[in-house]
Design a protein around this motif. Structure first.
Motif, mmCIF file in Angstrom:
data_model
loop_
_atom_site.group_PDB
_atom_site.id
_atom_site.type_symbol
_atom_site.label_atom_id
_atom_site.label_comp_id
_atom_site.label_asym_id
_atom_site.label_seq_id
_atom_site.Cartn_x
_atom_site.Cartn_y
_atom_site.Cartn_z
ATOM 1 N N SER A 152 17.948 7.753 -21.423
ATOM 2 C CA SER A 152 16.493 7.713 -21.292
ATOM 3 C C SER A 152 15.904 9.088 -21.606
ATOM 4 C CB SER A 152 16.088 7.290 -19.877
ATOM 5 O OG SER A 152 16.304 8.355 -18.972
ATOM 6 N N PRO A 153 14.674 9.107 -22.127
ATOM 7 C CA PRO A 153 14.041 10.396 -22.423
ATOM 8 C C PRO A 153 13.785 11.219 -21.161
ATOM 9 C CG PRO A 153 12.511 8.593 -22.809
ATOM 10 C CD PRO A 153 13.840 7.979 -22.531
ATOM 11 N N GLU A 154 13.516 10.557 -20.040
ATOM 12 C CA GLU A 154 13.301 11.282 -18.784
ATOM 13 C C GLU A 154 14.545 12.061 -18.382
ATOM 14 O OE1 GLU A 154 11.417 7.147 -17.790
ATOM 15 O OE2 GLU A 154 12.909 7.910 -19.196
ATOM 16 N N ARG A 155 15.693 11.417 -18.502
ATOM 17 C CA ARG A 155 16.955 12.094 -18.153
ATOM 18 C C ARG A 155 17.282 13.179 -19.158
ATOM 19 N NH1 ARG A 155 21.441 8.730 -15.265
ATOM 20 N NH2 ARG A 155 21.955 10.888 -14.883
ATOM 21 N N ALA A 156 17.026 12.899 -20.430
ATOM 22 C CA ALA A 156 17.319 13.887 -21.474
ATOM 23 C C ALA A 156 16.488 15.147 -21.276
ATOM 24 C CB ALA A 156 17.062 13.289 -22.857
ATOM 25 N N VAL A 157 15.209 14.983 -20.967
ATOM 26 C CA VAL A 157 14.341 16.148 -20.808
ATOM 27 C C VAL A 157 14.786 16.985 -19.606
ATOM 28 C CG1 VAL A 157 12.407 15.280 -19.395
ATOM 29 C CG2 VAL A 157 11.960 16.851 -21.248
ATOM 30 N N ARG A 158 15.288 16.338 -18.585
ATOM 31 C CA ARG A 158 15.831 17.074 -17.428
ATOM 32 C C ARG A 158 17.046 17.900 -17.837
ATOM 33 N NH1 ARG A 158 14.872 15.162 -11.850
ATOM 34 N NH2 ARG A 158 13.306 13.534 -11.931
ATOM 35 N N LYS A 159 17.898 17.304 -18.651
ATOM 36 C CA LYS A 159 19.115 18.002 -19.074
ATOM 37 C C LYS A 159 18.813 19.146 -20.043
ATOM 38 C CE LYS A 159 22.536 14.438 -18.258
ATOM 39 N NZ LYS A 159 23.787 13.890 -18.772
ATOM 40 N N LEU A 160 17.725 19.046 -20.770
ATOM 41 C CA LEU A 160 17.347 20.094 -21.721
ATOM 42 C C LEU A 160 16.625 21.265 -21.051
ATOM 43 C CD1 LEU A 160 16.128 17.830 -24.635
ATOM 44 C CD2 LEU A 160 18.202 19.239 -24.604
ATOM 45 N N ALA A 161 16.113 21.036 -19.851
ATOM 46 C CA ALA A 161 15.393 22.090 -19.131
ATOM 47 C C ALA A 161 16.360 23.208 -18.746
ATOM 48 C CB ALA A 161 14.739 21.499 -17.885
ATOM 49 N N ARG A 162 15.841 24.431 -18.780
ATOM 50 C CA ARG A 162 16.624 25.629 -18.423
ATOM 51 C C ARG A 162 15.729 26.569 -17.625
ATOM 52 N NH1 ARG A 162 20.623 27.774 -22.337
ATOM 53 N NH2 ARG A 162 19.659 29.721 -21.741
ATOM 54 N N PRO A 163 16.329 27.413 -16.809
ATOM 55 C CA PRO A 163 15.513 28.345 -16.016
ATOM 56 C C PRO A 163 14.777 29.394 -16.854
ATOM 57 C CG PRO A 163 17.859 28.550 -15.461
ATOM 58 C CD PRO A 163 17.732 27.449 -16.474
ATOM 59 N N ASP A 164 15.148 29.549 -18.112
ATOM 60 C CA ASP A 164 14.456 30.515 -18.978
ATOM 61 C C ASP A 164 13.653 29.832 -20.085
ATOM 62 O OD1 ASP A 164 16.671 29.585 -20.350
ATOM 63 O OD2 ASP A 164 17.173 31.535 -21.216
ATOM 64 N N ARG A 165 13.479 28.527 -19.983
ATOM 65 C CA ARG A 165 12.716 27.773 -20.987
ATOM 66 C C ARG A 165 11.387 27.348 -20.382
ATOM 67 N NH1 ARG A 165 16.414 23.902 -23.449
ATOM 68 N NH2 ARG A 165 16.825 25.669 -24.799
ATOM 69 N N GLN A 166 10.309 27.599 -21.090
ATOM 70 C CA GLN A 166 8.983 27.244 -20.596
ATOM 71 C C GLN A 166 8.779 25.737 -20.498
ATOM 72 O OE1 GLN A 166 6.554 29.436 -19.414
ATOM 73 N NE2 GLN A 166 8.389 30.709 -19.501
ATOM 74 N N ILE A 167 9.284 25.032 -21.502
ATOM 75 C CA ILE A 167 9.106 23.581 -21.513
ATOM 76 C C ILE A 167 10.129 22.923 -22.422
ATOM 77 C CG2 ILE A 167 7.404 23.635 -23.377
ATOM 78 C CD1 ILE A 167 6.014 21.253 -21.900
#
Length: 158
Positions: A46-61
Motif C-alpha cells: 500500500s502507498p501508506e505503508r510505502a511512504v512510512r518506509k521511505l520516511a527518514r529522520p533527515d528527510r523533510q517529506i
C-alpha cells in the motif's frame, strides 16, 4: 553541495538500477516517487505503508504518487501519512503527469508555500496536465492551476 548551500534536494527517481541507488535516495530532502517504484523499493503493498518506509529522520517529506488515486505523503515530525485526493478531471493523456507533479512541487517549494499547499498545487497541476495531450505541450499555465485551486476551494466551502 546543495545541502551545504541550504538548497533543498527534490528527487525524482524512477529506477533502482544504479548501483548506488540507496546513497542517492539518502540525499533527497523531498522524495517523490510513484506507487509502483515505492512498492519496488520498500516491498510495501500500500502507498501508506510505502511512504512510512521511505520516511527518514533527515528527510523533510516522502511522497508516493498514485495517479488518479492522488498521493500519500509523510512529513518530518509527523507520525501518520496524509492523503491528497486527485482532482477529478476528464483525462486525455497522462504522459508526463508525474514529471509535472515534481516540477510543480519544486516550484511551490521555491515559492515558500506551506506543505499542504505544495502538495495540493502539485496535484492540481498534474491533474490539469492529464486533460491535455502531449508531454510538455500539455503543461498547464500558472493561471489555469490557480483557477482550478480556487474553484475547488469554493466547492469545498459550499
Amino acid at each position: 553541495l546543495a545541502r551545504r548551500a541550504g538548497i533543498p534536494v527534490v528527487a525524482d527517481i524512477e529506477s533502482d538500477r544504479h548501483p548506488q541507488i540507496h546513497q542517492l535516495l539518502a540525499l533527497a530532502d523531498h522524495l517523490i516517487v510513484s506507487q509502483s517504484f515505492a512498492g519496488k523499493l520498500t516491498g510495501a503493498k500500500s502507498p501508506e505503508r510505502a511512504v512510512r518506509k521511505l520516511a527518514r529522520p533527515d528527510r523533510q517529506i516522502s511522497v508516493v504518487t498514485c495517479g488518479d488515486q492522488g498521493c500519500w505523503y509523510l512529513a518530518l515530525g509527523e507520525s501518520l501519512p496524509k492523503h491528497q485526493p486527485a482532482f477529478k478531471v476528464e483525462a486525455a493523456d497522462t504522459t508526463g503527469c508525474g514529471d509535472v507533479f515534481h516540477g510543480a512541487y519544486a516550484f511551490a517549494l521555491a515559492k515558500g508555500m506551506a506543505l499542504e499547499a505544495r502538495i495540493r498545487f502539485a496535484a492540481a497541476t498534474a491533474a490539469l496536465k492529464a486533460t491535455r495531450a502531449g508531454g510538455q505541450a500539455g503543461i498547464p499555465s500558472l493561471a489555469a492551476v490557480r483557477k482550478l485551486l480556487k474553484h475547488e476551494s469554493n466547492h469545498q466551502t459550499c
